[in-house]
Design an enzyme around this catalytic site. Structure first.
Site, PDB file in Angstrom:
ATOM      1  N   LYS A 215       0.828  -1.205   0.000  1.00 11.77           N
ATOM      2  CA  LYS A 215       0.000   0.000   0.000  1.00 11.77           C
ATOM      3  C   LYS A 215       0.867   1.261   0.000  1.00 11.77           C
ATOM      4  O   LYS A 215       0.623   2.193  -0.767  1.00 11.77           O
ATOM      5  CB  LYS A 215      -0.932  -0.007   1.212  1.00 11.77           C
ATOM      6  N   GLU A 221      10.222  -6.077   3.445  1.00 10.86           N
ATOM      7  CA  GLU A 221      10.379  -7.360   2.756  1.00 10.86           C
ATOM      8  C   GLU A 221       9.970  -7.243   1.291  1.00 10.86           C
ATOM      9  O   GLU A 221      10.652  -7.762   0.396  1.00 10.86           O
ATOM     10  CB  GLU A 221       9.523  -8.435   3.438  1.00 10.86           C
ATOM     11  N   GLY A 287      -4.952  -5.277   5.680  1.00  5.67           N
ATOM     12  CA  GLY A 287      -4.230  -6.227   4.843  1.00  5.67           C
ATOM     13  C   GLY A 287      -4.824  -7.621   4.847  1.00  5.67           C
ATOM     14  O   GLY A 287      -4.987  -8.251   3.796  1.00  5.67           O
ATOM     15  N   ARG A 288      -5.191  -8.112   6.024  1.00 11.19           N
ATOM     16  CA  ARG A 288      -5.714  -9.482   6.116  1.00 11.19           C
ATOM     17  C   ARG A 288      -7.155  -9.591   5.630  1.00 11.19           C
ATOM     18  O   ARG A 288      -7.724 -10.681   5.602  1.00 11.19           O
ATOM     19  CB  ARG A 288      -5.567 -10.003   7.543  1.00 11.19           C
ATOM     20  N   GLU A 373      -4.014 -12.373  14.185  1.00 14.34           N
ATOM     21  CA  GLU A 373      -3.609 -10.974  14.126  1.00 14.34           C
ATOM     22  C   GLU A 373      -4.776 -10.076  14.527  1.00 14.34           C
ATOM     23  O   GLU A 373      -4.579  -8.986  15.042  1.00 14.34           O
ATOM     24  CB  GLU A 373      -3.113 -10.622  12.724  1.00 14.34           C
ATOM     25  N   HIS A 404      -2.740 -38.715   9.452  1.00 11.66           N
ATOM     26  CA  HIS A 404      -1.496 -39.471   9.615  1.00 11.66           C
ATOM     27  C   HIS A 404      -0.412 -38.635  10.280  1.00 11.66           C
ATOM     28  O   HIS A 404       0.763 -39.001  10.225  1.00 11.66           O
ATOM     29  CB  HIS A 404      -1.027 -39.978   8.251  1.00 11.66           C
ATOM     30  N   LYS A 528       9.688  -5.441  14.309  1.00 12.34           N
ATOM     31  CA  LYS A 528      10.191  -4.759  13.114  1.00 12.34           C
ATOM     32  C   LYS A 528      11.102  -3.593  13.491  1.00 12.34           C
ATOM     33  O   LYS A 528      12.140  -3.365  12.853  1.00 12.34           O
ATOM     34  CB  LYS A 528       9.019  -4.260  12.259  1.00 12.34           C
TER      35      LYS A 528
END
Length: 565
Positions: A215, A221, A287-288, A373, A404, A528
């Site tokens: 944004k 990153e 964001g999520r 979050e 399994h 961060k």
């Protein structure tokens, strides 16, 4: 509009009733086998339909009368009021003073003019952005958009992190059967150089398009990976002789092979991307909660605008159901309240999501961010401490793989782990092993696991099979392990939109009960901030190293000792 302080759910009459109800059930003894035997209408009373999805809550540790208590709690914490505030753009994300309007991302065009928030016609702006996305997607899909050497694009690479990655990659994997233009997608998120190296290793730069999703166009990153992708592109094109290395050709290559999802057009232009090829989204989209915004550009390219619209329609179906269905019959609200029931009354911390569909293999990871979050918080939206446990640890894997791996603990462990089982009646790959339908083999396991978890196996049943007495205890299943079964017709864009919206609103219901601002994420900031301070100490700055704590210094010194350059 001022936001009222949250209601303390633990001080409501409904909470007290739920506590008495829970205590009575414990005194009586929780016994799903008995409850099913005594109430022939239990399944009907605890089954629901929303859109194309069917829900069976009957194997949960509740009784039909529990639903009324859940509805009363929803009323007392003013869920309807807060839902209306969210849908109409009140700034319920009060720590950032923002509206929360992911529901506007999927409103139909006829809603233009109806949801004007802070002077912005939200639906009009959303539809304009979608139109631009769709026009661009059609250019790429048709081959009109070409790379710098005139070749058509066959791979799009999304560069983003968090909500700019988890949603798109989950949806891409879920909807692979609908990729109809011969275009594949890859997703780069991790700042670990191995990620970008592996994702680009076998790509043809002449047919690759990068979508940089940030944004602010400043995410560490994402921009680090974007610069690395740009360097890779130019080096590979030069090495093959596709471009001659002049500044003009390099600039043209970046323009032809990079687009952005960002609102910071100045930084987009500085990177070398034409601002006309930047697609924005807004502060009222977290964001999520953004996969159905321009963040989903790669999905529109791979699957096409029509499929993306179906995706949005699925979201909107559940948005409307959630808002308009009475609480006692509203499966979205009830599932949110079930999670509160287990977290706060049973003191359960963990929640499994188990899709019996390999295409949904990234869905649990997506839900981890969405739920943890949002509700992994210890302070309420007015700044006061929470009054009860909050948040759940969401996790899971597709069935039958999980059977399994970790189902042993769910069936016979000492922790109670509620689980959502998700499956679809139809598969895009109807294969057979001889005469045996493989999809029915899968569904046989889906049905069997919830039955085993609910009803278990007694010692007498084990003995009746001829099991030696000293082995009997190890083969007993206590049952009364709660599950919710969700079944759909087929996993298509509409159904995926429904599923995502379902869990978005479940998360909102829980956050409302707990008094949380489910739309900020201050807990990610400190790490961060410290990373920026510590990074210079790793190999460059002894003064910065000396400023660290003893443990961090020791770890960095080990790194310095063994790192090979």
């Amino acid at each position: 509009m001022a936001i009222n302080p949250p209601v303390d759910a633990t001080q409501t009459e409904a909470w007290a009733k739920l506590q008495r109800h829970y205590d009575d059930m414990q005194t009586e003894g929780v016994d799903l086998k008995k409850w099913f035997a005594e109430d022939e209408n239990r399944v009907d009373a605890l089954s629901f339909d929303a859109g194309t999805l069917h829900f069976d809550l009957s194997k949960n540790l509740i009784k039909p009368e529990t639903l009324k208590l859940f509805a009363e709690l929803a009323d007392e914490v003013k869920l309807a009021e807060r839902t209306e505030q969210m849908y109409t753009g009140v700034h319920i994300n009060n720590t950032e003073d923002r509206a929360v309007l992911h529901t506007a991302l999927r409103r139909p065009a006829e809603d233009e003019g109806k949801y004007v928030v802070d002077g912005q016609d939200t639906v009009k702006d959303v539809r304009e952005t979608l139109d631009r996305m769709y026009a661009f997607a059609d250019k790429v899909r048709s081959g009109e958009w070409k790379g710098v050497t005139g070749k058509e694009i066959d791979t799009v690479v999304n560069i983003g992190i968090g909500g700019s990655d988890l949603g798109p990659v989950m949806a891409y994997e879920a909807l692979k059967p609908f990729a109809d233009a011969g275009i594949k997608a890859r997703y780069v998120s991790n700042i670990d150089p191995n990620d970008i190296a592996e994702k680009t290793r076998d790509l043809d730069p002449e047919t690759t398009l990068f979508v940089v999703v940030s944004k602010t166009f400043g995410t560490l990153e994402t921009l680090t990976n974007a610069r690395e992708a740009r360097a890779w592109l130019l080096e590979e094109l030069q090495a093959s002789g596709a471009i001659d290395g002049t500044g003009e050709q390099k600039a043209e290559a970046v323009e032809k092979h990079f687009v952005a999802v960002s609102t910071n057009l100045e930084r987009v232009k500085e990177f070398g991307i034409d601002p006309k090829n930047a697609f924005g989204f807004w502060d009222w989209v977290g964001g999520r909660y953004s996969v159905d915004s321009a963040v989903g550009l790669t999905l529109a390219i791979v699957f096409g605008p029509a499929r993306f619209e179906e995706f949005l329609n699925g979201f909107h179906q559940i948005d409307e159901y959630f808002k308009n269905t009475p609480f006692e019959k509203n499966v979205v609200v009830l599932m949110g309240m079930l999670n509160v029931w287990y977290r706060n009354f049973y003191k359960v911390a963990s929640h499994a999501v188990l899709p019996y569909d390999q295409y949904l293999h990234r869905f649990p990871a997506y839900l981890q961010q969405l739920t943890m979050e949002s509700n992994g918080k210890s302070v309420r939206w007015d700044g006061t401490p929470v009054t009860t446990e909050t948040g759940e640890i969401f996790w899971g894997e597709p069935g039958t793989n999980g059977q399994h791996a970790f189902f042993q603990l769910i069936h016979q462990g000492t922790q109670l782990i509620p689980a959502d089982f998700i499956a679809f009646a139809n598969t895009p790959n109807p294969l057979k092993d001889g005469d045996q339908d493989m999809h029915e083999l899968l569904l046989g396991n889906y049905f069997a696991q919830t039955k085993a978890l609910a009803f278990g196996k007694t010692a007498d049943e084990v003995r009746a099979e001829g099991t030696p007495e000293d082995i009997v205890p190890a083969r007993v299943f206590t049952g009364n392990r709660p599950t919710t079964s969700i079944m759909g017709v087929r996993l298509d864009p509409f159904a995926l939109g429904e599923l995502i919206a379902l869990y978005e609103h479940i998360t909102f219901v829980e956050g409302t009960v707990w008094g949380l601002d489910s739309y900020d994420q201050w807990g990610v900031e400190l790490g961060k901030q410290l990373a920026k301070e510590i990074t210079p100490a790793i190999s460059q700055n002894d003064e910065a190293l000396a400023a660290q704590d003893a443990s961090t210094r020791s770890l960095i010194n080990f790194y310095r000792k063994v790192r090979e350059f």
